[in-house]
Design a protein around this motif. Structure first.
Motif, mmCIF file in Angstrom:
data_model
loop_
_atom_site.group_PDB
_atom_site.id
_atom_site.type_symbol
_atom_site.label_atom_id
_atom_site.label_comp_id
_atom_site.label_asym_id
_atom_site.label_seq_id
_atom_site.Cartn_x
_atom_site.Cartn_y
_atom_site.Cartn_z
ATOM 1 N N ILE A 193 10.332 59.259 -84.919
ATOM 2 C CA ILE A 193 9.012 58.722 -84.602
ATOM 3 C C ILE A 193 8.128 59.876 -84.155
ATOM 4 C CG2 ILE A 193 7.679 57.254 -83.040
ATOM 5 C CD1 ILE A 193 9.976 55.319 -82.954
ATOM 6 N N SER B 292 16.650 58.464 -87.265
ATOM 7 C CA SER B 292 15.264 58.061 -87.472
ATOM 8 C C SER B 292 14.342 58.935 -86.616
ATOM 9 C CB SER B 292 15.070 56.586 -87.120
ATOM 10 O OG SER B 292 15.882 55.763 -87.953
ATOM 11 N N LEU C 63 6.711 56.869 -88.741
ATOM 12 C CA LEU C 63 8.128 56.554 -88.632
ATOM 13 C C LEU C 63 8.871 56.959 -89.898
ATOM 14 C CD1 LEU C 63 10.628 55.083 -87.405
ATOM 15 C CD2 LEU C 63 9.724 52.963 -88.414
ATOM 16 N N LEU D 20 17.770 58.326 -82.696
ATOM 17 C CA LEU D 20 16.322 58.452 -82.847
ATOM 18 C C LEU D 20 15.820 59.752 -82.243
ATOM 19 C CD1 LEU D 20 13.490 57.096 -83.440
ATOM 20 C CD2 LEU D 20 13.599 56.252 -81.074
ATOM 21 N N CYS E 178 4.179 60.893 -82.994
ATOM 22 C CA CYS E 178 3.013 60.221 -82.399
ATOM 23 C C CYS E 178 1.772 61.103 -82.345
ATOM 24 C CB CYS E 178 3.361 59.777 -80.988
ATOM 25 S SG CYS E 178 4.897 58.843 -80.862
ATOM 26 N N THR F 207 10.144 51.027 -81.547
ATOM 27 C CA THR F 207 8.857 51.542 -82.034
ATOM 28 C C THR F 207 7.704 50.841 -81.342
ATOM 29 O OG1 THR F 207 9.834 52.041 -84.195
ATOM 30 C CG2 THR F 207 7.441 51.901 -84.093
#
Length: 351
Positions: free
Chosen positions: A309, A307, A254, A287, A311, A240
């Motif tokens: 992420i 997971s 996240l 991820l 942005c 991250t």
């Protein structure tokens, strides 16, 4: 450099045939000829503020990664901001070119740049692109052998009446000691049904028929999204921070996968610049990295132990412009001035 030469060079840098079918790419606004381009202006999003910057910097062509004209314009007036972009561009003799998903697919494009935020890794496209011009026509090839009879002439005549048939050829062949004719043709999926129906009227022809699926070869390192395998596993927390540093962002969103923690190792990451839901869906990875995903797609990923992420959409794209400027300078042999917008930014910020 005149506009035609520059557009041709840009198309050579990234073939527009690689763009998604739903996209609107290429030269979108063209001033009346002749039009010379001395300054090429790069932006991720062409907003009115960015257009004003382009005017002030005497741009002759704007390369806007996202196409400012996407849905068809029914009129060009001063009432809506996208119409005003076209008016301003034409008034100041500025062309507008958009590559969008063509830059997503190329090996040296946006997604390749995004992988650099993960650290040392190898990557392959999630959805590989196929060669656009091979085979030239048709989705299937049909081949069969027949005796040299009047019946064959009738069959060939009926085949020629079917739409979407191409590359129809006949060659002499010797089958089990008998002189016959081998017939080969290319056809579309729709035409295939008609060809099979025609040949099924003669059991001898039908049982001697071969049907081949024509598949276009994959282009190496080209396509949508990337599946990245890190050289060494890295904790979710560390990856991250790497991504934030690469994108120059103080914050990202996240979602930690079910059964995972910030210290869980990340070995495989699937990424897609912009909006990644459709590209990433169903991919096995530790991820997902993208700009935005739907709420329910995030829930699905988390439930599967992946997971996520996020942005914000253009934050996963905009940083590529500096790299693009340097690559285009080499590609265009430094014949024109290339500048990157200073006003272009993601519309969302942390308040």
């Amino acid at each position: 450099m005149n506009l035609g030469e520059l557009v041709s060079a840009l198309n050579d840098f990234a073939s527009l045939s690689l763009a998604e079918s739903w996209d609107n790419v290429g030269l979108l606004v063209e001033p009346s000829p002749p039009h010379t381009v001395n300054t090429l202006f790069l932006t991720n999003d062409l907003t009115e503020e960015v257009m004003e910057e382009a005017v002030q910097k005497a741009a002759d062509l704007i390369l806007s990664y996202h196409p400012p004209i996407f849905t068809p314009l029914k009129r060009v007036t001063w009432k809506t901001w996208k119409e005003r972009l076209v008016v301003r561009a034409l008034e100041h003799r500025i062309g507008i070119y958009s590559p969008h998903t063509a830059y997503d697919a190329i090996p040296h494009g946006v997604n390749n740049w995004l992988t650099k935020g993960l650290g040392a890794c190898t990557s392959v496209p999630l959805h590989p692109s196929t060669a656009p011009s091979y085979p030239a026509e048709g989705t299937h090839r049909v081949e069969f052998c027949a005796d040299n009879t009047e019946h064959l002439d009738t069959v060939l005549s009926n085949i020629k009446d079917i739409q979407e048939i191409s590359c129809l050829t006949t060659l002499p062949a010797r089958v089990e000691g008998e002189e016959q004719t081998r017939v080969s043709l290319n056809c579309s999926q729709k035409a295939l049904l008609e060809v099979v129906a025609l040949l099924s009227q003669n059991s001898l022809l039908y049982h001697k028929t071969e049907i081949l699926l024509l598949q276009k070869p994959l282009l190496p390192h080209t396509g949508m999204g990337r599946l990245c395998t890190l050289s060494e596993p890295v904790s979710l927390s560390d990856i991250t921070e790497r991504i934030k540093s690469h994108l120059k962002l103080p914050h990202v969103r996240l979602a930690v996968g079910m059964g995972k923690t910030l210290e869980s190792p990340v070995k495989k990451a699937a990424l897609c610049a912009g909006s990644g839901s459709s590209v990433l869906k169903g991919v096995e990875a530790d991820l997902y990295l993208t700009g935005e995903m739907s709420h329910h797609d995030v829930l699905d990923a988390v439930a599967n132990g992946i997971s996520v992420i996020l942005c914000e959409h253009s934050n996963t794209e905009r940083g590529f412009l500096s790299e693009l400027r340097d690559m285009l300078a080499i590609h265009l042999q430094n014949k024109i001035n290339i500048i990157v917008s200073e006003k272009d930014r993601d519309p969302l910020q942390v308040a």
